[in-house]
Every structure is written in C-alpha cells, then in structure tokens.
Design an enzyme around this catalytic site. Sequence first.
Site, PDB file in Angstrom:
ATOM      1  N   ASP A   1      -4.698 -20.966 -31.554  1.00  0.00           N
ATOM      2  CA  ASP A   1      -5.871 -20.130 -31.266  1.00  0.00           C
ATOM      3  C   ASP A   1      -5.357 -18.696 -31.437  1.00  0.00           C
ATOM      4  OD1 ASP A   1      -8.779 -20.234 -30.050  1.00  0.00           O
ATOM      5  OD2 ASP A   1      -7.798 -18.682 -28.897  1.00  0.00           O
TER       6      ASP A   1
ATOM      7  N   LYS B   1      -7.772 -26.640 -23.196  1.00  0.00           N
ATOM      8  CA  LYS B   1      -7.360 -25.348 -23.753  1.00  0.00           C
ATOM      9  C   LYS B   1      -6.163 -24.868 -22.948  1.00  0.00           C
ATOM     10  CE  LYS B   1      -8.721 -22.408 -26.967  1.00  0.00           C
ATOM     11  NZ  LYS B   1      -9.445 -22.610 -28.229  1.00  0.00           N
TER      12      LYS B   1
HETATM   13  P1  NDP Z   1      -5.810 -14.682 -34.626  1.00  0.00           P
HETATM   14  O1  NDP Z   1      -4.826 -14.412 -33.577  1.00  0.00           O
HETATM   15  O2  NDP Z   1      -5.364 -15.210 -35.939  1.00  0.00           O
HETATM   16  O3  NDP Z   1      -6.700 -13.390 -34.916  1.00  0.00           O
HETATM   17  C1  NDP Z   1      -7.422 -12.771 -33.888  1.00  0.00           C
HETATM   18  C2  NDP Z   1      -8.062 -11.516 -34.436  1.00  0.00           C
HETATM   19  O4  NDP Z   1      -8.977 -11.005 -33.476  1.00  0.00           O
HETATM   20  C3  NDP Z   1      -7.068 -10.404 -34.710  1.00  0.00           C
HETATM   21  O5  NDP Z   1      -7.523  -9.632 -35.782  1.00  0.00           O
HETATM   22  C4  NDP Z   1      -7.094  -9.620 -33.395  1.00  0.00           C
HETATM   23  O6  NDP Z   1      -6.685  -8.257 -33.508  1.00  0.00           O
HETATM   24  C5  NDP Z   1      -8.554  -9.693 -33.047  1.00  0.00           C
HETATM   25  N1  NDP Z   1      -8.730  -9.545 -31.600  1.00  0.00           N
HETATM   26  C6  NDP Z   1      -8.159 -10.292 -30.626  1.00  0.00           C
HETATM   27  N2  NDP Z   1      -8.519  -9.841 -29.418  1.00  0.00           N
HETATM   28  C7  NDP Z   1      -9.312  -8.797 -29.628  1.00  0.00           C
HETATM   29  C8  NDP Z   1     -10.026  -7.908 -28.784  1.00  0.00           C
HETATM   30  N3  NDP Z   1      -9.968  -8.020 -27.453  1.00  0.00           N
HETATM   31  N4  NDP Z   1     -10.788  -6.975 -29.375  1.00  0.00           N
HETATM   32  C9  NDP Z   1     -10.862  -6.861 -30.728  1.00  0.00           C
HETATM   33  N5  NDP Z   1     -10.206  -7.657 -31.579  1.00  0.00           N
HETATM   34  C10 NDP Z   1      -9.469  -8.613 -31.037  1.00  0.00           C
HETATM   35  O7  NDP Z   1      -6.866 -15.696 -33.951  1.00  0.00           O
HETATM   36  P2  NDP Z   1      -7.925 -16.664 -34.664  1.00  0.00           P
HETATM   37  O8  NDP Z   1      -8.420 -16.070 -35.908  1.00  0.00           O
HETATM   38  O9  NDP Z   1      -7.344 -18.021 -34.664  1.00  0.00           O
HETATM   39  O10 NDP Z   1      -9.079 -16.686 -33.559  1.00  0.00           O
HETATM   40  C11 NDP Z   1     -10.178 -15.776 -33.588  1.00  0.00           C
HETATM   41  C12 NDP Z   1     -11.333 -16.346 -32.776  1.00  0.00           C
HETATM   42  O11 NDP Z   1     -11.726 -17.622 -33.339  1.00  0.00           O
HETATM   43  C13 NDP Z   1     -11.039 -16.635 -31.311  1.00  0.00           C
HETATM   44  O12 NDP Z   1     -12.199 -16.424 -30.540  1.00  0.00           O
HETATM   45  C14 NDP Z   1     -10.718 -18.132 -31.307  1.00  0.00           C
HETATM   46  O13 NDP Z   1     -10.927 -18.712 -30.033  1.00  0.00           O
HETATM   47  C15 NDP Z   1     -11.720 -18.624 -32.320  1.00  0.00           C
HETATM   48  N6  NDP Z   1     -11.440 -19.920 -32.919  1.00  0.00           N
HETATM   49  C16 NDP Z   1     -10.254 -20.134 -33.574  1.00  0.00           C
HETATM   50  C17 NDP Z   1     -10.014 -21.364 -34.141  1.00  0.00           C
HETATM   51  C18 NDP Z   1      -8.788 -21.606 -34.939  1.00  0.00           C
HETATM   52  O14 NDP Z   1      -8.739 -22.692 -35.595  1.00  0.00           O
HETATM   53  N7  NDP Z   1      -7.819 -20.719 -35.016  1.00  0.00           N
HETATM   54  C19 NDP Z   1     -10.949 -22.489 -33.982  1.00  0.00           C
HETATM   55  C20 NDP Z   1     -12.198 -22.128 -33.363  1.00  0.00           C
HETATM   56  C21 NDP Z   1     -12.402 -20.878 -32.826  1.00  0.00           C
HETATM   57  P3  NDP Z   1      -5.277  -7.781 -32.902  1.00  0.00           P
HETATM   58  O15 NDP Z   1      -4.265  -8.258 -33.899  1.00  0.00           O
HETATM   59  O16 NDP Z   1      -5.364  -6.316 -32.791  1.00  0.00           O
HETATM   60  O17 NDP Z   1      -5.126  -8.462 -31.559  1.00  0.00           O
END
Ligand code: NDP
Length: 449
Positions: free
Chosen positions: A162, A122
């Site tokens: 991510d 990662k």
């Molecule tokens: P994105 O950046 O596309 O979206 C992240 C979302 O989560 C946004 O809406 C963001 O809001 C919100 N967010 C981030 N940090 C916080 C916080 N501290 N409190 C509240 N909301 C928060 O990321 P992904 O959708 O790719 O990833 C989301 C999760 O899924 C993560 O945990 C990631 O590790 C996991 N994941 C992702 C994969 C992938 O293929 N992308 C694979 C497996 C797991 P804001 O815009 O306000 O920051």
Amino acid sequence: MPDILQLVKNKDPQEREFHQAIEEFLESIEPVLEQNPEYRQAKILERLVEPERVIMFRVPWLDDQGRVQINRGFRVEMNSAIGPYKGGLRFHPSVNLGILKFLAFEQVFKNSLTTLPMGGGKGGSDFDPKGKSDNEVMRFCQSYMCELFRHIGSNTDIPAGDIGVGAREIGYLFGMYKRLANEFTGVLTGKSLNWGGSLIRPEATGYGVVYFASEMLSTRANNLKDLVCLISGSGNVAQFTTQKLIEFGAKVVTLSDSSGYIYDEKGIDHEKLAWLMKLKNVRRGRIKEYKDKYSDAVYTPVDLSLDHNPLWDHQADCAFPCATQNEINKKDAENLVKNGVILVSEGANMPTSLEGIDVFLDSGILYGPGKAANAGGVSVSGLEMTQNSMRLSWTRQEVDDRLKMIMQSIHRTCIETAAQFGMPGNYVIGANIAGFVKVAEAMLDQGVV
Ligand code: NDP
C-alpha cells in the site's frame, strides 16, 4: 436499532477515519437491513465493526548511524467470513490504529465484490521510508516481520503493499518471513516476478481504476478518448492509471505528491511517464523535478492545511484521486463539478470526504467509489495467490483479461444492485450493499463466531 456509529464513537472516540468509513457504509445499507431483520438479530453490524483481531507491536531497528529507532507496527485482521485476511501494509508517518481500521473495514467489502475468496485486513507502521537508505528500509522491514510472521500465513493472512510499501519492501519482508518460517510460500502478494509474483500485479490497481471508469462512461455512450484527466499522487496507483489512460487516448494533465503538483497542459505521454517512473521508483525523487525536465509544465507547491487543493481546480473531464484519504473535500468536489468534470474514479481509498461524496451524487456525475473502482489490485493479488498455490504462472495477457473481466463484473454488480434498491446509477449504494450481503450471509451461515 442501536446506533452502531455512536457505539463505535463511544468506544474509540479518536478514530475519525474509521467513523467516517462506517458512516458512509451504514447510510447505504439501510434498505437491505429493512428487508433482512435476521442481520440485526445476529448483530452482524456490531460484529463487522469489531476487528476479529488487532496485533500491535514494537519495531526497533538501527539507522545508518547506529542509533536505535523505534516504530509501532500493526496488523488489523478485520473479517475472515469469506476467506483468509487479505489487505495491504502501509508505511507512512500518519499511520495509526484508526486509519488501519478504516482501511481494513473497506477492504472487507471490496474483497467481497471481487468474488474471490478473500477476507479483509490491513496493517503497517508509522515508519516513513522517505529519505531512508535501502539498508535502513531493509533493517526496518526485517524487524517488522520478526513479529508479524507468527500471525500470517498463506491460508491465514496474506499482506500486500500500500502507501510506502512497494516491490522493494515486499522483497525484504518476504526474505525475513522465509527465513523465520523455513518455508517458501505465497504469504505476501506483490512479489517480484522471478520469485512468485504475478504479471500485471504492479499495474493492476491503476489499470482497474481505468477499466472501471471506461465501464461507467459506457453507460452514457461515452468513452475516454480525448478526455482531459486530473490525477493526484505519483506512486504506484497514479503511475499505472496514467499509463492506461494514455493507452485509451485520454490526456492526463496533472500528477502530485505531498509537496505539490505539476500541470502539463500538453499532456503526459508515454515518454514523459517513463521518465517519471524512473524518477519516482529508482531515484525516489520529488514531482517538482518534472518541471526541470519538461519546462512547459507548471509546478505548484501545495499547503495541505489549506481549505482546498488547487489541483482539483482545473478544467477537466475526469478526476482520478490516487494519493490518500480525504484529499477531496466539499469545496474541491464543488470545484470539480463546476469545472466540468463528468466522472470521478477513485484509485485511493476513501479520498473523498462525506460532504464531497454528497456533492458528486447530487450533481449526477459518474462517481466510482474506491471500494469498487480500485479493487483491481486486490483482485490480481487473489490471482497471484491462485498461481502460487497451483505453482504456475499465467501470461500477461491472461492476467490482464481476468482483471478486465473482474472489473466489468464489479461494475455490473454495482449497477444491478443499485437499480434493485431503487437508486439507479448510484455506485456507492451498489458497492456497499453487494459487498455487505455476501459477507453477512457467510457470517450467518457460520454462527456466532
Ligand atoms: P505510493 O506510496 O506508491 O504512492 C502514494 C502517493 O500519494 C505518493 O505520490 C505520495 O506522495 C502521495 N501521498 C501520500 N500521502 C499523501 C498526503 N497525505 N497528501 C498528499 N499526497 C500524499 O502508494 P499507492 O500508489 O500504492 O497508494 C495510493 C492510494 O491508493 C492509497 O490510498 C492506497 O490505499 C490506495 N490503493 C493502493 C493499492 C495498491 O495496490 N497499491 C490498492 C488499492 C488502493 P509523497 O511521496 O509525497 O508521500
């Protein structure tokens, strides 16, 4: 047996998320250690908690005003026992070594569960893409890759996206890699379709989360049709979880970002989702704008320092945390169970605190930990690597069918492993043990390295 967790805490006391991931894992694998003393003799656990390599570097870049900005870049190459390092890059101001070590540690077992030959890693940076221009993001990505490129490769380490790293960032990163390495190779996954990406990769994590949920429900002769679902986040994983749930006939009523959440009692349909995807992916707007467009919805700002998140305090059947780590604490978990939730399928990595997990397990609801439930993303990344090395592209249907099969197989493995160790229906035990044994056996085979 030495207290592995204490050893790690003594060495790196500030890495709280890493400690949490280790604690959850160690509790589950105790029975398998009893049966296999050779794992202890070979110090498999001591080796698993120590990354094979950590790269940490300065990332200087110029903002649009010509000012010098400095961020910190990382890549944690955790374990390569079953394949080259594989795992996403996260760009978010909260990124630090402890968070990346927890993510890389979980990635090792998740990748093992997929049955594809991928080790775990990662990386990322404390850079915040929010509010930056495309040019600023490009300059940052180029500078980040100027150091990272010498450590990665299609047979060595293959990063992906991510939080904060989507198609735009992967494009800029790939462009600079290609220029520096002077080769066009599948060194990153999540690429755009017309230059080596796989169909269904953007959708894969969210779709996989829903396929996993559907499998869990089928063990209780139930399905997703008409079930009311709470989703957190509004990024990549949340969007495609929503899309697949709508296709399965479920009703999604919430989405969020780090400022607040919307509650749409009528449900988010395909048309509303298409509007939201433009808002988030093209205009890069905030979730509160949903309320300006769909006035029936309610927007609630959320103070992340509060003792609970009101998003999890609605009546619902299912919950899909798809934002970030530790977004469900004990009180949130209690609220979910009290309000009738029968299933939690985790899109985010480690979204539930240790106490929250205990609440879910004690209540007997279906609880799918991220390690298993969100493995669809890395699975299709694995399929993207295969297509790249074979220089061919599978159709949408072919990739989706493979994704579905992989999620069903992960589900079956969790169920069978949990039953074998006397904990039927416990997906935490099932995922941790099954993921661990394959890696541990490979480490034994390969000697002390
Ligand atoms: P994105 O950046 O596309 O979206 C992240 C979302 O989560 C946004 O809406 C963001 O809001 C919100 N967010 C981030 N940090 C916080 C916080 N501290 N409190 C509240 N909301 C928060 O990321 P992904 O959708 O790719 O990833 C989301 C999760 O899924 C993560 O945990 C990631 O590790 C996991 N994941 C992702 C994969 C992938 O293929 N992308 C694979 C497996 C797991 P804001 O815009 O306000 O920051």
